[in-house]
Design a protein around this motif. Structure first.
Motif, PDB file in Angstrom:
ATOM      1  N   PRO A 165      25.201  12.684  23.995  1.00 33.96           N
ATOM      2  CA  PRO A 165      24.993  14.100  23.671  1.00 33.96           C
ATOM      3  C   PRO A 165      25.595  14.998  24.750  1.00 33.96           C
ATOM      4  O   PRO A 165      25.503  14.699  25.947  1.00 33.96           O
ATOM      5  N   GLY A 166      26.213  16.081  24.325  1.00 27.23           N
ATOM      6  CA  GLY A 166      26.846  16.991  25.266  1.00 27.23           C
ATOM      7  C   GLY A 166      28.215  16.541  25.721  1.00 27.23           C
ATOM      8  O   GLY A 166      28.772  17.098  26.680  1.00 27.23           O
ATOM      9  N   GLN A 167      28.796  15.544  25.037  1.00 25.51           N
ATOM     10  CA  GLN A 167      30.093  15.007  25.445  1.00 25.51           C
ATOM     11  C   GLN A 167      31.175  16.082  25.485  1.00 25.51           C
ATOM     12  O   GLN A 167      31.960  16.146  26.429  1.00 25.51           O
ATOM     13  N   VAL A 168      31.222  16.935  24.463  1.00 21.20           N
ATOM     14  CA  VAL A 168      32.256  17.969  24.403  1.00 21.20           C
ATOM     15  C   VAL A 168      32.094  18.953  25.560  1.00 21.20           C
ATOM     16  O   VAL A 168      33.058  19.294  26.251  1.00 21.20           O
ATOM     17  N   ALA A 169      30.857  19.409  25.792  1.00 16.84           N
ATOM     18  CA  ALA A 169      30.608  20.367  26.874  1.00 16.84           C
ATOM     19  C   ALA A 169      30.996  19.771  28.226  1.00 16.84           C
ATOM     20  O   ALA A 169      31.657  20.417  29.046  1.00 16.84           O
ATOM     21  N   ALA A 170      30.583  18.518  28.465  1.00 14.43           N
ATOM     22  CA  ALA A 170      30.899  17.878  29.748  1.00 14.43           C
ATOM     23  C   ALA A 170      32.400  17.634  29.875  1.00 14.43           C
ATOM     24  O   ALA A 170      32.994  17.869  30.931  1.00 14.43           O
ATOM     25  N   GLY A 171      33.025  17.164  28.790  1.00 10.00           N
ATOM     26  CA  GLY A 171      34.452  16.869  28.835  1.00 10.00           C
ATOM     27  C   GLY A 171      35.293  18.102  29.105  1.00 10.00           C
ATOM     28  O   GLY A 171      36.171  18.090  29.972  1.00 10.00           O
ATOM     29  N   LEU A 172      35.030  19.184  28.379  1.00  9.45           N
ATOM     30  CA  LEU A 172      35.806  20.405  28.578  1.00  9.45           C
ATOM     31  C   LEU A 172      35.541  21.017  29.953  1.00  9.45           C
ATOM     32  O   LEU A 172      36.437  21.614  30.557  1.00  9.45           O
ATOM     33  N   SER A 173      34.324  20.860  30.459  1.00  3.93           N
ATOM     34  CA  SER A 173      34.025  21.353  31.808  1.00  3.93           C
ATOM     35  C   SER A 173      34.814  20.576  32.859  1.00  3.93           C
ATOM     36  O   SER A 173      35.350  21.158  33.816  1.00  3.93           O
ATOM     37  N   LEU A 174      34.903  19.256  32.684  1.00  2.00           N
ATOM     38  CA  LEU A 174      35.675  18.444  33.627  1.00  2.00           C
ATOM     39  C   LEU A 174      37.165  18.776  33.544  1.00  2.00           C
ATOM     40  O   LEU A 174      37.857  18.821  34.571  1.00  2.00           O
ATOM     41  N   ILE A 175      37.658  19.021  32.338  1.00  2.00           N
ATOM     42  CA  ILE A 175      39.075  19.380  32.195  1.00  2.00           C
ATOM     43  C   ILE A 175      39.338  20.743  32.836  1.00  2.00           C
ATOM     44  O   ILE A 175      40.386  20.964  33.450  1.00  2.00           O
ATOM     45  N   THR A 176      38.376  21.657  32.719  1.00  2.00           N
ATOM     46  CA  THR A 176      38.513  22.946  33.407  1.00  2.00           C
ATOM     47  C   THR A 176      38.567  22.743  34.917  1.00  2.00           C
ATOM     48  O   THR A 176      39.381  23.369  35.615  1.00  2.00           O
ATOM     49  N   ALA A 177      37.727  21.852  35.437  1.00  2.00           N
ATOM     50  CA  ALA A 177      37.770  21.549  36.873  1.00  2.00           C
ATOM     51  C   ALA A 177      39.117  20.951  37.267  1.00  2.00           C
ATOM     52  O   ALA A 177      39.667  21.262  38.339  1.00  2.00           O
ATOM     53  N   LEU A 178      39.683  20.110  36.401  1.00  2.00           N
ATOM     54  CA  LEU A 178      41.008  19.547  36.652  1.00  2.00           C
ATOM     55  C   LEU A 178      42.063  20.646  36.708  1.00  2.00           C
ATOM     56  O   LEU A 178      42.936  20.657  37.589  1.00  2.00           O
ATOM     57  N   LEU A 179      41.989  21.587  35.789  1.00  2.00           N
ATOM     58  CA  LEU A 179      42.948  22.694  35.762  1.00  2.00           C
ATOM     59  C   LEU A 179      42.819  23.573  37.006  1.00  2.00           C
ATOM     60  O   LEU A 179      43.816  24.106  37.504  1.00  2.00           O
ATOM     61  N   VAL A 180      41.607  23.736  37.507  1.00  2.00           N
ATOM     62  CA  VAL A 180      41.419  24.497  38.749  1.00  2.00           C
ATOM     63  C   VAL A 180      42.158  23.802  39.896  1.00  2.00           C
ATOM     64  O   VAL A 180      42.837  24.447  40.708  1.00  2.00           O
ATOM     65  N   GLN A 181      42.054  22.473  39.968  1.00  2.00           N
ATOM     66  CA  GLN A 181      42.758  21.739  41.016  1.00  2.00           C
ATOM     67  C   GLN A 181      44.275  21.877  40.868  1.00  2.00           C
ATOM     68  O   GLN A 181      45.002  21.997  41.866  1.00  2.00           O
ATOM     69  N   ILE A 182      44.756  21.875  39.617  1.00  2.00           N
ATOM     70  CA  ILE A 182      46.191  22.040  39.389  1.00  2.00           C
ATOM     71  C   ILE A 182      46.637  23.439  39.803  1.00  2.00           C
ATOM     72  O   ILE A 182      47.711  23.624  40.391  1.00  2.00           O
ATOM     73  N   ALA A 183      45.807  24.457  39.516  1.00  2.00           N
ATOM     74  CA  ALA A 183      46.132  25.824  39.930  1.00  2.00           C
ATOM     75  C   ALA A 183      46.202  25.918  41.450  1.00  2.00           C
ATOM     76  O   ALA A 183      47.089  26.582  42.009  1.00  2.00           O
ATOM     77  N   ARG A 184      45.286  25.267  42.145  1.00  2.00           N
ATOM     78  CA  ARG A 184      45.321  25.261  43.610  1.00  2.00           C
ATOM     79  C   ARG A 184      46.578  24.565  44.121  1.00  2.00           C
ATOM     80  O   ARG A 184      47.198  25.014  45.094  1.00  2.00           O
TER      81      ARG A 184
END
Length: 312
Positions: A165-184
Motif C-alpha cells: 500500500p502506498g507504492q505509488v506515493a512512495a515511488g514518485l516521492s523517491l523519483i522526485t528525490a532522484l530528480l533533486v540530486q540530478i538538479a544539484r
C-alpha cells in the motif's frame, strides 16, 4: 569514449516515423496508465541486440544510469557517447534511442511525467527544468555523483518490487528525490564535462524553451521562427528531419500536456483552463482536446481521476 557507430547512423537519419511506446517494444496506452517502472538494462536490451531504435514516450520520463560498460545514446538529433558511470534523462515526448555494447549494466526508471511535474510545482518549481530538459552525461569515475544516485535507484527498485500500500506515493516521492540530486549535479559539474551540441540541436532546444514560454499566448509557427531567426519552412524542416513531426505538432503536444496536467492536478474549471492556455473560448478548447485525445476535457478529467483513485 567510443563514437557512435557509423553503420547505424544513416538508418536513423532516414527514419521519419518515430514510434511512441509505453516501454520500448510495448504499444503506448492512451492514458499512460503506469505511474512508474523499474528495470535493469539487461532485462530488455538483449532482446533487441542491445540496440534501442529512436522512439518516444509521450507521457513518460525515463532516467537511465549506466553502471558498467559503454555505448551511445541518441537524444533528439544528437548522438552522445556513454561510458559508465553515465546518466541519461529523456523527458516525455523527447526522441531517444540507445546503442549498448554487450555486457553493459545499469538501471532504467520510467515514470509518468505529469504527476512528477505537479509535485515539483508544489515542492520545488525549479525542478521543472530538470524534468523537461534532456540530459546525457558521463560522470567522474570516482566521486559523490554516482555514489549519491545509486542508493536512490535501488530504493526505487525495492519499492517497485514490494507492491505494498502506498507504492505509488512512495515511488514518485523517491523519483522526485532522484530528480533533486540530478538538479544539484547540473549545478555542480563544470561546463567542460558536457559534449558540445550541434547548431540544429541548440535550435531545437531553443524552440522548446520558446514553446514553454509562449504556449499560453497561442503563438503560430511563424512567430516562433521569427524569434529563432529562421523562416517557418526552415523550422518545420528542422523538426521534421530531427523528430519526425511538424513544428505545429510539437507546439500542440506541449499545450496538450499542460491541459492534461491542469485537468488532473488542479481544481480549475474547463473554462479557466481554456482561458489560461490562450484559447478563444471553451468550445474551441474542447474541439482541440477531443481531436488529440478522443475525449472531451471533462471525460478525460473524470477518467484520470478515477484511475488515480484506483491506484491508491
Amino acid at each position: 569514449m567510443p563514437a557512435h557507430s557509423n553503420e547505424h547512423t544513416p538508418k536513423r537519419q532516414r527514419s521519419r516515423r518515430i514510434p511512441n511506446y509505453a516501454l520500448y517494444g510495448d504499444n503506448a496506452p492512451a492514458g499512460g496508465s503506469n505511474m512508474f517502472n523499474f528495470e535493469w538494462i539487461p532485462e530488455r536490451s538483449p532482446l533487441y541486440g542491445w540496440e534501442i531504435d529512436p522512439h518516444e514516450h509521450q507521457s513518460l520520463i525515463q532516467i537511465l544510469m549506466l553502471t558498467e560498460g559503454h555505448g551511445s545514446t541518441l537524444l533528439e538529433d544528437v548522438h552522445w557517447p556513454l561510458r559508465a558511470p553515465a546518466l541519461v534523462v529523456a523527458p516525455a515526448g523527447r526522441v531517444h534511442g540507445f546503442d549498448f555494447k554487450p555486457q553493459v549494466n545499469g538501471v532504467v526508471v520510467t515514470a509518468a511525467q505529469k504527476p512528477l511535474e505537479a509535485m515539483a510545482q508544489i515542492v520545488m518549481p525549479e525542478l521543472l527544468n530538470t524534468l523537461r530538459k534532456p540530459l546525457a552525461i558521463n560522470l567522474p569515475e570516482q566521486g559523490r555523483y554516482s555514489d549519491g544516485l545509486m542508493p536512490i535507484f535501488l530504493s526505487i527498485e525495492r519499492e517497485w518490487r514490494l507492491a505494498a500500500p502506498g507504492q505509488v506515493a512512495a515511488g514518485l516521492s523517491l523519483i522526485t528525490a532522484l530528480l533533486v540530486q540530478i538538479a544539484r549535479l547540473n549545478e555542480t559539474l563544470e561546463p567542460s564535462t558536457w559534449p558540445a551540441q550541434s547548431r540544429k540541436a541548440l535550435q531545437l532546444e531553443r524552440f522548446r524553451d520558446l514553446i514553454d514560454e509562449h504556449m499560453r499566448h497561442r503563438w503560430g509557427v511563424s512567430q516562433y521562427a521569427e524569434q529563432l531567426g529562421i523562416s517557418a519552412g526552415q523550422l518545420t524542416r528542422l523538426t521534421q528531419e530531427s523528430l519526425g513531426k511538424s513544428s505545429n505538432a510539437l507546439i500542440n503536444e506541449r499545450v496538450l500536456v499542460e491541459a492534461q496536467r491542469e485537468l488532473i492536478y488542479t481544481n480549475s474549471s474547463i473554462k479557466q483552463i481554456a482561458d489560461g492556455l490562450g484559447f478563444e473560448d471553451e468550445s474551441y478548447f474542447g474541439r482541440f482536446f477531443r481531436k488529440h485525445t478522443g475525449l472531451s476535457p471533462l471525460s478525460f478529467r473524470d477518467q484520470e481521476l478515477e484511475r488515480l483513485r484506483s491506484t491508491q
